[in-house]
Scaffold this motif. Structure first.
Motif, short mmCIF file in Angstrom:
data_model
loop_
_atom_site.label_atom_id
_atom_site.label_comp_id
_atom_site.label_asym_id
_atom_site.label_seq_id
_atom_site.Cartn_x
_atom_site.Cartn_y
_atom_site.Cartn_z
N THR A 1 0.83 -1.21 0.00
CA THR A 1 0.00 0.00 0.00
C THR A 1 0.86 1.25 0.00
O THR A 1 0.62 2.19 -0.77
CB THR A 1 -0.93 0.00 1.23
N LEU B 1 -8.40 8.14 -0.32
CA LEU B 1 -9.37 7.26 0.32
C LEU B 1 -9.39 5.90 -0.37
O LEU B 1 -9.39 4.85 0.28
CB LEU B 1 -10.76 7.89 0.30
N VAL B 2 -9.37 5.91 -1.67
CA VAL B 2 -9.45 4.66 -2.43
C VAL B 2 -8.11 3.92 -2.47
O VAL B 2 -8.05 2.71 -2.26
CB VAL B 2 -9.94 4.94 -3.87
N HIS B 3 -7.04 4.65 -2.72
CA HIS B 3 -5.75 4.01 -2.97
C HIS B 3 -4.86 3.88 -1.74
O HIS B 3 -3.83 3.21 -1.81
CB HIS B 3 -4.97 4.77 -4.05
N TRP C 1 -6.20 4.58 2.15
CA TRP C 1 -6.87 4.23 3.40
C TRP C 1 -7.56 2.88 3.36
O TRP C 1 -7.53 2.14 4.35
CB TRP C 1 -7.85 5.33 3.82
N THR C 2 -8.20 2.52 2.27
CA THR C 2 -8.90 1.24 2.20
C THR C 2 -7.93 0.06 2.38
O THR C 2 -8.13 -0.76 3.28
CB THR C 2 -9.69 1.13 0.90
N PRO C 3 -6.87 -0.06 1.57
CA PRO C 3 -5.96 -1.20 1.80
C PRO C 3 -5.17 -1.07 3.10
O PRO C 3 -4.84 -2.08 3.73
CB PRO C 3 -5.04 -1.20 0.59
N ILE D 1 -7.38 -2.40 5.84
CA ILE D 1 -7.48 -3.86 5.72
C ILE D 1 -6.20 -4.51 6.25
O ILE D 1 -6.25 -5.52 6.97
CB ILE D 1 -7.76 -4.26 4.27
#
Length: 68
Positions: free
Chosen positions: A16, A47-49, A51-53, A56
Motif C-alpha cells: 500500500t 481514500l481509495v488508494h 486508506w482502504t488497503p 485492511i
C-alpha cells in the motif's frame, strides 16, 4: 491462520505504501499531457488508494496478533 494473517497484513501494508507513494505519482508523471495533480491521503484518491488497503492491512495484523 495466525501466521497467514500476519504475513498478509505486512505484505499489504508495504504494498500500500509503495503503491501510493511511488506508483500513483509515477503514473501521473507519465501522462503525456502533463499532470499537475497532488496526491494526498486526505483526498478522494487517497481514500481509495491508501486508506482502504491500509485499514485492511491493519485489521489483518490486529487479527493475527490477537488470535492465540
Amino acid at each position: 491462520m495466525r501466521i497467514a494473517a500476519l504475513i498478509f497484513g505486512l505484505v499489504l501494508l508495504v504494498a500500500t505504501v509503495f503503491w501510493f507513494v511511488y506508483l500513483v505519482p509515477l503514473g501521473c508523471a507519465m501522462n503525456t499531457t502533463g499532470c499537475n495533480e497532488r496526491f494526498t491521503v486526505w483526498s478522494g484518491i487517497g481514500l481509495v488508494h491508501f486508506w482502504t488497503p491500509f485499514l485492511i492491512a491493519v485489521s489483518a495484523l490486529a487479527y493475527g496478533l490477537k488470535r492465540p
